[in-house]
Design an enzyme around this catalytic site. Structure first.
Site, short mmCIF file in Angstrom:
data_model
loop_
_atom_site.label_atom_id
_atom_site.label_comp_id
_atom_site.label_asym_id
_atom_site.label_seq_id
_atom_site.Cartn_x
_atom_site.Cartn_y
_atom_site.Cartn_z
N GLU A 110 -76.52 -52.52 20.23
CA GLU A 110 -76.74 -53.81 19.56
C GLU A 110 -78.03 -53.82 18.74
O GLU A 110 -78.44 -54.88 18.26
CB GLU A 110 -76.76 -54.97 20.57
CG GLU A 110 -75.57 -55.06 21.51
CD GLU A 110 -74.25 -55.43 20.86
OE1 GLU A 110 -74.21 -55.57 19.62
OE2 GLU A 110 -73.25 -55.56 21.59
N HIS A 133 -80.60 -60.13 24.69
CA HIS A 133 -79.17 -60.36 24.84
C HIS A 133 -78.83 -60.18 26.31
O HIS A 133 -79.27 -59.22 26.95
CB HIS A 133 -78.39 -59.35 23.99
CG HIS A 133 -76.93 -59.28 24.32
ND1 HIS A 133 -76.12 -60.40 24.33
CD2 HIS A 133 -76.13 -58.24 24.66
CE1 HIS A 133 -74.89 -60.03 24.67
NE2 HIS A 133 -74.87 -58.73 24.88
N HIS A 135 -75.79 -61.53 29.70
CA HIS A 135 -74.42 -61.95 30.01
C HIS A 135 -74.44 -63.03 31.10
O HIS A 135 -73.98 -62.80 32.22
CB HIS A 135 -73.59 -60.75 30.49
CG HIS A 135 -73.44 -59.63 29.51
ND1 HIS A 135 -72.93 -58.39 29.85
CD2 HIS A 135 -73.69 -59.57 28.17
CE1 HIS A 135 -72.90 -57.61 28.77
NE2 HIS A 135 -73.35 -58.30 27.75
N GLU A 163 -84.03 -81.73 30.77
CA GLU A 163 -84.86 -80.73 30.09
C GLU A 163 -84.20 -80.06 28.88
O GLU A 163 -84.90 -79.51 28.04
CB GLU A 163 -85.26 -79.64 31.09
CG GLU A 163 -86.39 -80.03 32.00
CD GLU A 163 -87.67 -80.37 31.25
OE1 GLU A 163 -88.22 -79.49 30.58
OE2 GLU A 163 -88.10 -81.53 31.33
N HIS A 204 -68.53 -63.25 26.21
CA HIS A 204 -69.42 -62.08 26.26
C HIS A 204 -70.82 -62.45 26.78
O HIS A 204 -71.26 -61.88 27.77
CB HIS A 204 -69.50 -61.43 24.87
CG HIS A 204 -70.30 -60.15 24.85
ND1 HIS A 204 -69.91 -59.03 24.17
CD2 HIS A 204 -71.49 -59.83 25.43
CE1 HIS A 204 -70.78 -58.06 24.35
NE2 HIS A 204 -71.76 -58.53 25.11
P1 13P Z 1 -75.82 -51.25 25.28
O1 13P Z 1 -75.65 -50.48 26.57
O2 13P Z 1 -75.54 -50.39 24.08
O3 13P Z 1 -77.20 -51.89 25.22
O4 13P Z 1 -74.74 -52.41 25.26
C1 13P Z 1 -74.70 -53.38 26.25
C2 13P Z 1 -74.13 -54.68 25.82
O5 13P Z 1 -74.40 -55.69 26.42
C3 13P Z 1 -73.24 -54.71 24.63
O6 13P Z 1 -73.08 -56.01 24.15
ZN ZN Z 2 -73.40 -57.54 25.79
#
Ligand code: 13P
Ligand code: ZN
Length: 264
Positions: A110, A133, A135, A163, A204
């Site tokens: 990413e 980023h 999840h 908040e 995602h």
């Molecule tokens: P990477 O292992 O390449 O960082 O990817 C993980 C991920 O969350 C893809 O969206």
């Molecule tokens: Zn991801």
């Protein structure tokens, strides 16, 4: 260990411990100052270079600490030199590795999305430094059951707890499912970053940005907490809630410039 590596990996570890970065899920990129770089390396020597096919001219000369692809957040604190890389943008299409990825690794898949987000956020805020980023479970849950209308998402998240409006008054961007690691999702995310510091990737996860480790971690925590409250009450009978007037009163009291057209 350099203080900046210690601080960054502690945050990465916390994200893992919250359950928001299973396996290699999630990635991290942090702009470092020259002084911070000097605490990691004595002199600049290129180990390897990585080519990209988009224009990052506005980032030339900047240093980034970036997690490696297929690396686990779980392992960053105990072995930063394998799981992270220190990179310099040496040309409009080239990153130069100065430290890290010890086992021959490379930047997260990413990285183009991260770098494009940095380009956009720096236009909005000169002090911007960080893209994370992750999840987060409840954000992903919400994206299965709620239409992908970002004003709707913003209103719901603002109303789940007091908040939220204070922490993300600009609201939240929402993207439909798009294949990850590619140009399309990178461009779409960066476009949303013109308006928002956080963007949901349906089914995602989340991209969040800001000036400091604490600020961005706090932003993710607050958004995910609001999503958790939503997931806990969405199938219950709600008898009272935060109203539009409550939010407007809050904004007035804390002098918050929130996104208009949602609760007005
Ligand atoms: P990477 O292992 O390449 O960082 O990817 C993980 C991920 O969350 C893809 O969206
Ligand atoms: Zn991801």
């Amino acid at each position: 260990m350099a203080k900046v590596i210690e601080e960054a990996t502690e945050i990465i570890d916390l994200l893992y411990k919250h359950g928001w970065d299973e396996r290699n899920g999630g990635n991290f990129s942090y702009i470092l100052t020259d002084e911070e770089v000097q605490t990691i390396i004595k002199e600049e020597k290129e180990i390897r270079e990585f080519k990209y096919d988009f224009d990052m001219s506005s980032l030339i000369g900047k240093y980034f600490l970036i997690t490696g692809t297929q690396k686990y957040f779980k392992n960053c604190l105990k072995d930063p030199e394998t799981n992270l890389g220190l990179l310099k943008v040496k040309d409009k299409d080239t990153l130069s590795l100065l430290w890290g990825y010890k086992d021959g690794g490379r930047p997260t898949s990413e990285a183009p999305t991260h770098l494009k987000c940095h380009i956009e956020r720096l236009k909005k805020d000169k002090e911007h430094r960080l893209v994370i980023h992750c999840h987060p479970t409840n954000i992903i849950c919400m994206s299965h059951i709620l239409e992908l209308d970002e004003n709707k998402w913003t209103e719901i998240l603002w109303k789940m707890q007091t908040e939220s409006l204070v922490v993300f008054p600009e609201g939240i961007g929402v993207l439909p499912w798009i294949i990850c690691g590619g140009d399309e999702i990178g461009e779409a995310t960066a476009l949303k970053m013109k308006e928002y510091r956080s963007v949901v990737w349906a089914q995602h996860g989340l991209f969040s940005t800001g000036k400091t480790l604490d600020e961005v971690f706090g932003l993710i925590e607050t958004i995910e907490k609001a999503a958790e409250i939503y997931m806990k009450i969405c199938d219950k009978k709600v008898v009272q809630s935060i109203t539009n007037d409550n939010l407007k009163e809050l904004a007035k009291a804390f002098n918050i410039n929130y996104k208009k057209g949602i609760i007005d």
